[in-house]
Design a protein around this motif. Sequence first.
Motif, PDB file in Angstrom:
ATOM      1  N   LEU A 256       0.806  -1.204   0.000  1.00  8.44           N
ATOM      2  CA  LEU A 256       0.000   0.000   0.000  1.00  8.44           C
ATOM      3  C   LEU A 256       0.847   1.265   0.000  1.00  8.44           C
ATOM      4  CD1 LEU A 256      -2.887  -1.000   2.404  1.00  8.44           C
ATOM      5  CD2 LEU A 256      -2.755  -1.173  -0.084  1.00  8.44           C
ATOM      6  N   SER A 257       2.142   1.136  -0.077  1.00  8.23           N
ATOM      7  CA  SER A 257       3.033   2.288  -0.168  1.00  8.23           C
ATOM      8  C   SER A 257       4.069   2.014  -1.234  1.00  8.23           C
ATOM      9  CB  SER A 257       3.704   2.561   1.182  1.00  8.23           C
ATOM     10  OG  SER A 257       4.456   1.428   1.585  1.00  8.23           O
TER      11      SER A 257
ATOM     12  N   TYR B 144      -2.900   3.962  -9.194  1.00 16.11           N
ATOM     13  CA  TYR B 144      -4.299   3.933  -9.622  1.00 16.11           C
ATOM     14  C   TYR B 144      -5.124   3.050  -8.696  1.00 16.11           C
ATOM     15  CZ  TYR B 144      -8.386   2.815 -12.484  1.00 16.11           C
ATOM     16  OH  TYR B 144      -9.667   2.625 -12.927  1.00 16.11           O
ATOM     17  N   LEU B 145      -4.626   1.849  -8.415  1.00 15.60           N
ATOM     18  CA  LEU B 145      -5.362   0.947  -7.527  1.00 15.60           C
ATOM     19  C   LEU B 145      -5.353   1.454  -6.089  1.00 15.60           C
ATOM     20  CD1 LEU B 145      -4.279  -2.593  -8.812  1.00 15.60           C
ATOM     21  CD2 LEU B 145      -6.261  -1.221  -9.475  1.00 15.60           C
ATOM     22  N   TYR B 146      -4.267   2.127  -5.705  1.00 14.59           N
ATOM     23  CA  TYR B 146      -4.205   2.655  -4.347  1.00 14.59           C
ATOM     24  C   TYR B 146      -5.265   3.733  -4.136  1.00 14.59           C
ATOM     25  CZ  TYR B 146      -2.705   5.381  -0.348  1.00 14.59           C
ATOM     26  OH  TYR B 146      -2.692   6.067   0.846  1.00 14.59           O
ATOM     27  N   LYS B 147      -5.406   4.638  -5.119  1.00 14.92           N
ATOM     28  CA  LYS B 147      -6.408   5.691  -4.973  1.00 14.92           C
ATOM     29  C   LYS B 147      -7.806   5.091  -4.874  1.00 14.92           C
ATOM     30  CE  LYS B 147      -5.640   8.425  -8.459  1.00 14.92           C
ATOM     31  NZ  LYS B 147      -5.832   9.636  -9.315  1.00 14.92           N
ATOM     32  N   ARG B 148      -8.037   4.039  -5.637  1.00 16.04           N
ATOM     33  CA  ARG B 148      -9.357   3.400  -5.577  1.00 16.04           C
ATOM     34  C   ARG B 148      -9.560   2.757  -4.206  1.00 16.04           C
ATOM     35  NH1 ARG B 148     -11.121   0.267 -10.946  1.00 16.04           N
ATOM     36  NH2 ARG B 148      -9.794  -1.396 -10.191  1.00 16.04           N
TER      37      ARG B 148
ATOM     38  N   TRP C 211     -15.150  14.999  -5.172  1.00 10.65           N
ATOM     39  CA  TRP C 211     -14.815  15.786  -3.998  1.00 10.65           C
ATOM     40  C   TRP C 211     -13.370  15.558  -3.536  1.00 10.65           C
ATOM     41  CZ3 TRP C 211     -20.357  16.286  -3.329  1.00 10.65           C
ATOM     42  CH2 TRP C 211     -20.746  17.551  -2.895  1.00 10.65           C
ATOM     43  N   LEU C 212     -12.876  14.334  -3.716  1.00  8.91           N
ATOM     44  CA  LEU C 212     -11.513  14.040  -3.278  1.00  8.91           C
ATOM     45  C   LEU C 212     -10.457  14.511  -4.278  1.00  8.91           C
ATOM     46  CD1 LEU C 212     -11.879  10.426  -1.809  1.00  8.91           C
ATOM     47  CD2 LEU C 212     -11.654  12.571  -0.551  1.00  8.91           C
ATOM     48  N   ASP C 213     -10.716  14.361  -5.569  1.00  8.12           N
ATOM     49  CA  ASP C 213      -9.676  14.588  -6.568  1.00  8.12           C
ATOM     50  C   ASP C 213      -9.764  15.937  -7.273  1.00  8.12           C
ATOM     51  OD1 ASP C 213      -8.926  12.051  -5.912  1.00  8.12           O
ATOM     52  OD2 ASP C 213      -9.678  11.101  -7.740  1.00  8.12           O
TER      53      ASP C 213
END
Length: 959
Positions: free
Chosen positions: A3-4, A108-112, A318-320
């Motif tokens: 995750l990092s 990309y997957l982390y943001k999701r 709202w987040l991006d």
Amino acid sequence: MSLSPPSVTFDRRVDALGDLRILPDDTICAILDLLSPADLGRLSCVSSVMYIFCNEEPLWMNKCFSIGGSLEYKGSWKKTALSRHNLCKDSTETYHKPLQFDGFFSFYLYKRWYRCHTSLTSFSLDTGDLERIEDLSQDDFSLNYDGKKPILLTGLAETWPARKKWTIEQLVKIYGDSFFRISQKSPKKIMMKFKDYVSYMQAQHDEDPLYIFDDKFGETAPSLLEDYEVPHLFKDDFFNLLSHEQRPPFRWLIIGPERSGASWHVDPGLTTAWNTLLCGRKRWALYPPGRVPAGVTVHVNEVDGDVNIESPTSLQWWLDIYPQLSDEDKPIECTQLPGETIYVPTGWWHCILNLETTVAVTQNYVNESNFEFVCLDLAPGHCHKGVSRAGFLAVPGHQTENAQSSDSLNHLDMTRKEKRLKSPTEFSDGTTNQCFSYDIEFLSQYLDEERNHYCSVWSPNIYIGQREMREWLCKLWVAKPDIRELIWKGACLAINVEKWRNCLHEVCLNHKLPAPSDDEKLPVGTGSNPVFVVSDNVVKIYAEGGFESALHCLGAELEFYNLLQMYDSPLREHVPEIIASGFLVLENGLHRTIPWDGRGVPGAISELYRDSSREISVDSFTFGVLRKMQTELKGFDTSCKTIWPYLVTKRCKGDIFGKIREKLSEEDALNLASFLGVQVRLLHQLPLPFENKTHFDINQTMLNKRPREFDAEDSGDLVEGSHIPLEWKLVADSLIASRRNVRRRLEQWGDPIPAALIEKAEEYLPNDVTDLLDIVKDDHGSYTSSSPSFIHSDIMDDNILMKPVSSSCDKHAPEDGPVKNRLNSLSNGHGGNQKWIPTHIIDFSDVSIGDPLLDIIPLYLDVLRGGRPLLKKFLESYALPFSKVKDQDALTNNFQESKLKRISYRAMCYCILHDDNVLGAIFSLWEELKAATSWEAVEETVWGELNYYQKSLSKHLTD
């Protein structure tokens, strides 16, 4: 997956993806979304990184929605999808723990993942952008807010029972086993039991959670309607004049968990909305009309005006996107609290994010402030629709570099020309909304004046049908005489009524008819041609389908009426009497009329049809029914925007059956079925034009021409004429054309037609659809047939007239029964001694030649609503066989021939091949058939009665 960002040099992606490593992660996810669940399972075994991609929950969530129907969440979307696709069995076995891999990182997957697990507690800030008022008078609301700006109103719902009763805990106790519609990411309709949905809310971690958004909650749980009322400020709703069946969706129950919500949109049809929150908190963002929010793309179709909006989810926005906006670009914001009602005027963009589990109710409505906007949105064309939503971005010349043709839009019909209109924050040209005015005069200047607004094809997402729209305008005209000036303006926008009124005045003047009164200014009826009632006369102007189609419709109708007179058919007593017919010609801004009785080629159009004027005598019905069928098949291609055919008939006594259906008793309904049986028999027994050569000089060469839409490689599918009698050739060619694209047509219609049956449609149909016709090969190898029949083609509830009569005795029908249920909850004659009798069948512009079974389809499904006792009564009076030449017992045991023995099979095939979506009517009338696994099951339920009728009739004729 880590995750990092990885701190070691090893990158698993290179070896695990091979050549695919050059693709961005979002592209890989988009490709995987195209694969089947089984293929995803196989691909997940290829490598560690493919395993990660193929086990993403959003991917499996989409797979769940490829199947419609009821949904039960299994704890994860992968398990749910595998269960729905029957790829695993439900069991108590413990599922293997997902595998973990180091050395791979995807931003990309982390943001999701982050969006799936973020908390929204910090979103409670309310800057006070939106004015909050406890309550206000109707006058204050109309003067300062109605149609002008949004507002938050407190106190409107304090007396509602819903304020205390609409909590998740209480709702699940009462409605736990009730099915509600949920938000959907596909055309499939998804339903969930409320208790299952609550379980899903508690277990899910989706970035865009499902939420209940149900416009049918009043039918599912009628008692919910008793828990609230429309606030006094919004009670004036013009759509209240329509029946519940006619009016578009207008009220929704909304229930959703934290992170769910509605992405950026403008309310359908430019209606106005109010939304009352009963529990939880909602974050709202709003932009004024014409200002496209950042990150949003508006797709405007240049063919039919369809407008689709491509927007990130509300949470994603709202987040991006929101944090990147400057203060002047930020929207109007507010946090809605329990008991508060927000008012959203016409055309305002809005986006909603649920900060916690919420329950709300909302309604859309039309009143004086937005009526013209709604009518404008219903008008065909594309530019005005784009301007209504995207402002100057949709105006040619203002933003030309931003109007990009789209070659890869996610749309069913990729051939339609579209424009993509992005927000000015993405394309800055300095013209943003500085002169934009959201008033009706400004927006209406972008209407396409060249279009025939009365009957042009409407956008697929129009929320009200054209028939309902025309009836709505007529009802408003009668019910609200004090605002007729406003209604007239709306009718001019939606159906260009001023143009047709000018035509009407010219017809009345030249045929010495009374001038239309104020009550007679609007067209009547629900058909696609303008029809006016003037005193005791009916004036019909043919406009549907363009000039050539209109010309042939009038020609065929005049030929049909001529045959009724020639053979003195009793049917004459129950069809309108013709007074005049001809053409309206527009020259130098003025109209003139040219009489025409259907014979020859009139001077007004002789230049357009030089060949016809030479080939056919002045006594022939040049544009009669056969010429019409042949031209339809090859495609109408002669256009003229300054000539309109017209017909004047004597006004028949009676009311349109569709409007008084609910007033009929069971006895009235049976009498109607019997009346229709007699009149349809007379219609089908009428001699055809080619049965009298002196009456119609049919040109065999014309009939043998191949339709121009078929090219050389299709020629093997055409009827060669070797075994198809001449009189059946056009009917056969039409069937072959319908057979060719049947799969595509059914897929476009979609719900409520079951997808599983669409897959089997082509297999169910005969390989040679001409086998459906009443033609047989005898022992000597010769083909014989009965003649086809004249068919009305459109016997529906708006083409039947009935009138009330007094009865000396009050006959009541039973409280329940198959006739009553199928005829839309008929009253039982409780209106006193009044009875209704049928008087006339009208509108023969669609008259054609074909198999008599084709007339039974609309009659049974639309008029009789699938009532089997009514069909039996109709058939008793009809008393004609549906197969005149085939020996029902002499055919071989060949499987294909055995199917053709069934009249029900032929009828079902005609339904599948029909140009109109009659299958949608079937699966709406017989909802239990949505679970059918074969067309044979549908056939027997819907058309089985025809087999019993044919068998009993054959036995009777033999005896």
